[in-house]
Design a protein around this motif. Structure first.
Motif, mmCIF file in Angstrom:
data_model
loop_
_atom_site.group_PDB
_atom_site.id
_atom_site.type_symbol
_atom_site.label_atom_id
_atom_site.label_comp_id
_atom_site.label_asym_id
_atom_site.label_seq_id
_atom_site.Cartn_x
_atom_site.Cartn_y
_atom_site.Cartn_z
ATOM 1 N N SER A 1 -2.311 4.102 -8.768
ATOM 2 C CA SER A 1 -1.824 3.766 -7.339
ATOM 3 C C SER A 1 -3.015 4.576 -6.254
ATOM 4 O O SER A 1 -3.385 3.846 -5.282
ATOM 5 N N ALA A 2 -3.444 5.740 -6.711
ATOM 6 C CA ALA A 2 -4.670 6.272 -5.637
ATOM 7 C C ALA A 2 -5.810 5.308 -5.999
ATOM 8 O O ALA A 2 -6.593 5.066 -4.900
ATOM 9 N N GLY B 1 -5.382 2.377 -3.478
ATOM 10 C CA GLY B 1 -5.856 3.059 -2.332
ATOM 11 C C GLY B 1 -7.182 3.266 -1.846
ATOM 12 O O GLY B 1 -7.578 2.850 -0.922
ATOM 13 N N ALA B 2 -7.951 3.807 -3.025
ATOM 14 C CA ALA B 2 -9.240 3.939 -2.665
ATOM 15 C C ALA B 2 -10.045 2.849 -2.773
ATOM 16 O O ALA B 2 -11.007 2.542 -1.861
ATOM 17 N N LEU C 1 -2.908 -5.731 4.235
ATOM 18 C CA LEU C 1 -2.960 -5.968 3.003
ATOM 19 C C LEU C 1 -1.725 -5.334 2.076
ATOM 20 O O LEU C 1 -1.249 -4.394 2.340
ATOM 21 N N GLU D 1 8.246 -2.830 5.774
ATOM 22 C CA GLU D 1 7.457 -3.607 5.142
ATOM 23 C C GLU D 1 7.682 -5.044 5.186
ATOM 24 O O GLU D 1 6.918 -5.902 5.468
ATOM 25 N N VAL D 2 8.890 -5.323 4.770
ATOM 26 C CA VAL D 2 9.032 -6.785 4.558
ATOM 27 C C VAL D 2 9.462 -7.253 5.891
ATOM 28 O O VAL D 2 8.938 -8.671 6.112
ATOM 29 N N TRP E 1 -3.461 -1.887 7.664
ATOM 30 C CA TRP E 1 -1.900 -1.480 6.922
ATOM 31 C C TRP E 1 -2.195 -1.830 5.564
ATOM 32 O O TRP E 1 -2.593 -3.083 4.907
ATOM 33 N N LEU E 2 -1.374 -1.088 4.579
ATOM 34 C CA LEU E 2 -1.567 -1.227 3.194
ATOM 35 C C LEU E 2 -0.397 -0.962 2.490
ATOM 36 O O LEU E 2 0.343 -0.096 2.788
ATOM 37 N N HIS E 3 0.166 -1.932 1.856
ATOM 38 C CA HIS E 3 1.489 -1.902 1.195
ATOM 39 C C HIS E 3 1.060 -1.996 -0.394
ATOM 40 O O HIS E 3 0.316 -3.074 -0.801
ATOM 41 N N SER E 4 1.591 -1.016 -1.374
ATOM 42 C CA SER E 4 1.259 -1.248 -2.761
ATOM 43 C C SER E 4 2.705 -1.447 -3.496
ATOM 44 O O SER E 4 2.901 -2.570 -3.660
ATOM 45 N N LEU E 5 3.484 -0.541 -3.435
ATOM 46 C CA LEU E 5 4.818 -0.521 -4.021
ATOM 47 C C LEU E 5 6.006 0.354 -3.456
ATOM 48 O O LEU E 5 5.431 1.124 -2.119
ATOM 49 N N ALA F 1 7.354 3.160 -5.063
ATOM 50 C CA ALA F 1 7.399 4.659 -5.515
ATOM 51 C C ALA F 1 6.118 5.153 -5.226
ATOM 52 O O ALA F 1 5.923 6.255 -5.349
ATOM 53 N N ASN F 2 5.341 4.486 -4.554
ATOM 54 C CA ASN F 2 3.781 5.025 -4.618
ATOM 55 C C ASN F 2 2.872 5.244 -3.401
ATOM 56 O O ASN F 2 1.672 5.364 -3.496
ATOM 57 N N ALA G 1 0.752 8.466 -3.159
ATOM 58 C CA ALA G 1 -0.353 8.341 -4.096
ATOM 59 C C ALA G 1 -1.343 7.373 -3.664
ATOM 60 O O ALA G 1 -2.581 7.453 -3.545
ATOM 61 N N THR G 2 -0.907 6.198 -2.970
ATOM 62 C CA THR G 2 -1.765 5.384 -2.390
ATOM 63 C C THR G 2 -2.774 6.016 -1.429
ATOM 64 O O THR G 2 -4.015 5.762 -1.190
ATOM 65 N N GLY H 1 -5.445 8.040 -2.495
ATOM 66 C CA GLY H 1 -6.753 7.201 -2.818
ATOM 67 C C GLY H 1 -7.519 6.677 -1.380
ATOM 68 O O GLY H 1 -8.898 6.752 -1.601
ATOM 69 N N VAL H 2 -6.714 6.475 -0.480
ATOM 70 C CA VAL H 2 -7.277 6.146 1.061
ATOM 71 C C VAL H 2 -7.987 7.238 1.430
ATOM 72 O O VAL H 2 -9.359 7.104 2.014
#
Lengths: 409, 343
Positions: free
Chosen positions: A79-80, A83-84, A224, B81-82, B96-100, B102-103, B106-107, B110-111
């Motif tokens: 997940s990180a 993001g990165a 995104l 989000e939806v 704007w960033l959507h991954s999942l 639960a995370n 954590a996402t 990373g940013v």
């Protein structure tokens, strides 16, 4: 992997390289040091732990200026990285087995968002029962996630793949994450002779990464990871398929370019005495070394045998593999993973499809071997070629799926 | 569940919090006046698809008014989000960033890490401070995303995590979460012959985050917008993780009249069901003390999800709930009145 003395003494192919004695893990850590990614987010798991430990030392001693994110799980590691990478950085991680399985849903996100993340993997069996040794059940479980998958045979190739993976992933016609892997313990923990490029050559080979739409560009905001309905998701996934198809070409191009700077040229397949062979073994990873040694011995005894090692499992080089195997008398396919309930196991299914699509009806045998780290012995490989000789003379093979080194049937 | 006959909600003020500590803190937030806010750019565009009466977009706008355009938003899977990114449309005027699900934390780790790396390497300018803001629901915060959030806070990444707490999994159709209060009806804590809705009290997530030692942790409510926005300002000014838990009434899930909307927040605060407080570098401070602490029934009777608690046969459960709220309130008061670290 049986190294001959002559190989150990050989000088590096080119002057820009130095020799080192490294395990597969340390070779990858060295490639990571030279890559100096913007972000590495990782979580320890045997047998890939040494890569993370070594890289942590590089961070601690300022040999890299990477932001190292020591996450609390592999789910968060990937997940990180998402993001990165979305932020516009080069992002990498390291894992094995349960760690890869724990990343599973995030793997799809990385591929779907077209983020060129690189994952350095060490193969290990999946629980249960728990086992820390090599088989390919972990990476085979991720084979439909949209990631490119490269399999290395030895520490040298693991090092080389770790560098080439960056270029393949970031190529404009690809933009897909790359998982490159090596057999746990067999390669990760075996010291071998490795030729290392100098830092300058690596930096020039990798170049800079400048993505088109990073989320850190607040002047040009992008959305995104939006929700996509039936009117558009299909087209997006079709583009992923196209990118994966493009990777067939790009892996070859990058392999050639890498050959020019290193003297080590890489394609999608590695062929050993295949051209005039009647009997061919198709294999992934470190077992290819054992197969080559046996094939060479059998050649001396007059048997026309060869070894075809698949380097790229995703994308699978269907056409090249079929053309390579055209006219063979029998083919054995070595699977280090089960696909329970399927017609055949993962590598075999690919080979069988490739041959069928190219109109070839060759006797085929699928060998399951090395599960949970069981040794793949020279004797087993010799028995494979004996089986193939029988199948070739009979014109068929029954049973199709066989188990090497298994107690009982 | 019937949606009628709700008691009238008292009219609320424009949001002046009204206790001394608050007024003092607000002097630092000079830009938080209506004139400035009315003329500043809206970073969440209208036309999104959130439900009528939903309070989430109000909170998002309040947060972004403070954060400004130099902000990256990471959104966990959920209603927001939806409803704001139905491809090819987007309501977001910031990246704007959507991954999942639960995370999200954590996402954003990373940013933020990539931003740090790029500043360090001269690819981004250091002088333009960028904000990293997460929006996640209570499901993505209290439950499935808890580990990810805990890890990111422990590692000390600089980001603001805003929990849009509507006290259940509303996006999937009103299922219980660990933020769902005792006695609430949801589709997975239904009212039956053997149950009175959810049989466990809610998790105190704000305390969980305070226990992590994050430099800034708070509870807020959009009806006291100045308080909320001042908290966002403080949160974004710290050099580390911050967490604001915001109550966001959900007419669909709470079975309330749509027009009650934000007014429900005021009742939640006045009944001490949703106390407003902050924990700043370990110092606890109450931000709002109701003049008269109202009984929790004032809150429950507005919402269909609690209808059954008002039946005579459930008087015991109701009394139990009031007891839980009183205990939590007393405990919070004691915490805020105790000698504070560094005070």
């Amino acid at each position: 992997m049986i190294a001959s003395p002559s190989r150990l003494e050989r000088k590096p192919a080119l002057a820009n390289q130095r020799l080192a004695s490294l395990s597969g893990s340390l070779a990858v850590a060295e490639a990571m040091r030279q890559t100096n990614p913007d972000v590495v987010a990782a979580y320890p798991i045997t047998p890939s732990t040494l890569m993370v430990e070594k890289f942590s030392e590089y961070v601690a001693n300022r040999l890299v200026d990477t932001e190292f994110v020591a996450v609390e799980s592999e789910h968060s590691a990937m997940s990180a990285c998402v993001g990165a990478s979305a932020a516009g950085g080069r992002a990498q991680t390291v894992t094995s087995s349960q760690g890869l399985a724990y990343m599973w849903e995030v793997l799809y996100v990385a591929a779907g968002l077209r983020l060129p993340i690189v994952l350095h993997c060490a193969n290990r069996a999946l629980s249960s029962p728990i086992n820390i040794h090599c088989d390919h059940s972990d990476t085979m479980g991720a084979r439909d996630s949209g990631w490119i998958q490269l399999y290395a045979e030895n520490p040298q190739e693991a090092y080389d793949n770790a560098l080439m993976a960056v270029r393949i992933a970031e190529h404009g016609d690809v933009l897909l994450p790359v998982l490159h892997t090596q057999d746990g313990f067999t390669v990760t923990h075996s010291l071998e002779r490795v030729e290392l490029l100098d830092d300058k050559t690596v930096a020039a080979f990798l170049g800079d990464y400048s993505p088109a739409h990073p989320v850190l560009d607040t002047r040009n905001p992008v959305t995104l990871g939006a929700i996509v309905m039936p009117d558009a998701l299909f087209e997006m996934k079709r583009q992923n398929a196209e990118a994966m198809h493009n990777a067939l070409r790009v892996i070859g191009e990058v392999g050639e370019e890498f050959g020019e700077i290193s003297g080590r040229h890489y394609g999608l397949l590695e062929k050993h005495m295949v051209d005039d062979a009647d009997l061919v073994v198709v294999v992934l990873g470190s077992t290819a070394g054992t197969a080559r040694t046996i094939a060479s011995q059998l050649r001396v005894a007059g048997m026309k045998v060869g070894v075809l090692r698949v380097r790229s499992f995703r994308p699978f080089p269907t056409q090249e593999l079929a053309e390579t195997l055209r006219g063979k008398a029998a083919v054995g396919v070595m699977d280090r993973a089960f696909s329970f309930g399927a017609a055949a196991n993962p590598l075999f299914a690919e080979v069988m499809s490739a041959l069928y699509l190219h109109g070839m009806n060759v006797p085929l045998i699928n060998y399951v071997y090395g599960i949970g780290g069981r040794d793949a012995t020279p004797g087993q490989l010799a028995s494979v070629y004996r089986d193939l000789a029988l199948a070739a003379s009979a014109g068929s093979a029954d049973p199709m799926v066989r188990y090497l080194g298994l107690r009982g049937p | 569940m019937t949606i009628s006959g709700r008691a009238q909600i008292p009219a609320h003020s424009e949001g002046n919090p009204g206790d001394k500590g608050k007024a003092e803190a607000m002097t630092t937030a000079t830009k938080l006046n209506l004139r400035t806010l009315a003329s500043s750019e809206e970073l969440l565009a209208p036309g999104h698809r959130l439900c009528a009466g939903c309070t989430e977009p109000i909170v998002v706008r309040q947060v972004l008014q403070v954060a400004g355009p130099n902000t990256v938003v990471v959104n966990a899977t959920g209603c927001l989000e939806v409803s704001t990114t139905l491809y090819p449309y987007s309501s977001w005027r910031v990246p704007w960033l959507h991954s999942l699900f639960a995370n999200a934390a954590a996402t954003v780790s990373g940013v933020e890490a990539a931003h740090k790396a790029m500043v360090k390497r001269g690819r981004l300018k250091e002088d333009e401070r960028m904000n990293f803001v997460v929006f996640a629901g209570d499901g993505g915060t209290y439950d499935i995303g808890l580990q990810s959030l805990s890890g990111a806070v422990e590692r000390g990444h600089r980001f603001l995590y805003v929990c849009l707490n509507n006290e259940a999994y509303m996006n999937t159709g009103i299922q219980r979460s660990s933020a769902t209060p005792f006695g609430a009806w949801t589709t997975t804590s239904p009212v039956g012959s053997g149950t009175v809705g959810k049989s466990q009290p809610r998790k105190d997530m704000t305390r969980v985050m305070a226990a992590h030692g994050a430099p800034y942790v708070a509870q807020a409510s959009p009806h006291l917008w100045k308080d909320l926005m001042r908290k966002v300002e403080k949160a974004l000014s710290v050099d580390g993780p911050s967490f604001i838990n915001v109550l966001v009434p959900c007419p669909r899930g709470w079975r309330t009249d749509v027009e009650l909307g934000i007014g429900l927040c005021e009742v939640a605060v006045d009944t001490c069901i949703w106390p407003l407080y902050e924990v700043e570098d370990g110092r606890w401070r109450l931000n709002h003390k109701p003049r008269v602490k109202k009984p929790c029934v004032d809150w429950l009777k507005l919402q269909g999800r609690f209808d059954h608690l008002l039946r005579p046969e459930n008087a015991g459960a109701l009394a139990g709930q009031q007891g839980q709220i009183d205990d939590a309130w007393e405990s919070l008061l004691a915490q805020c009145n105790a000698p504070q670290r560094g005070a």
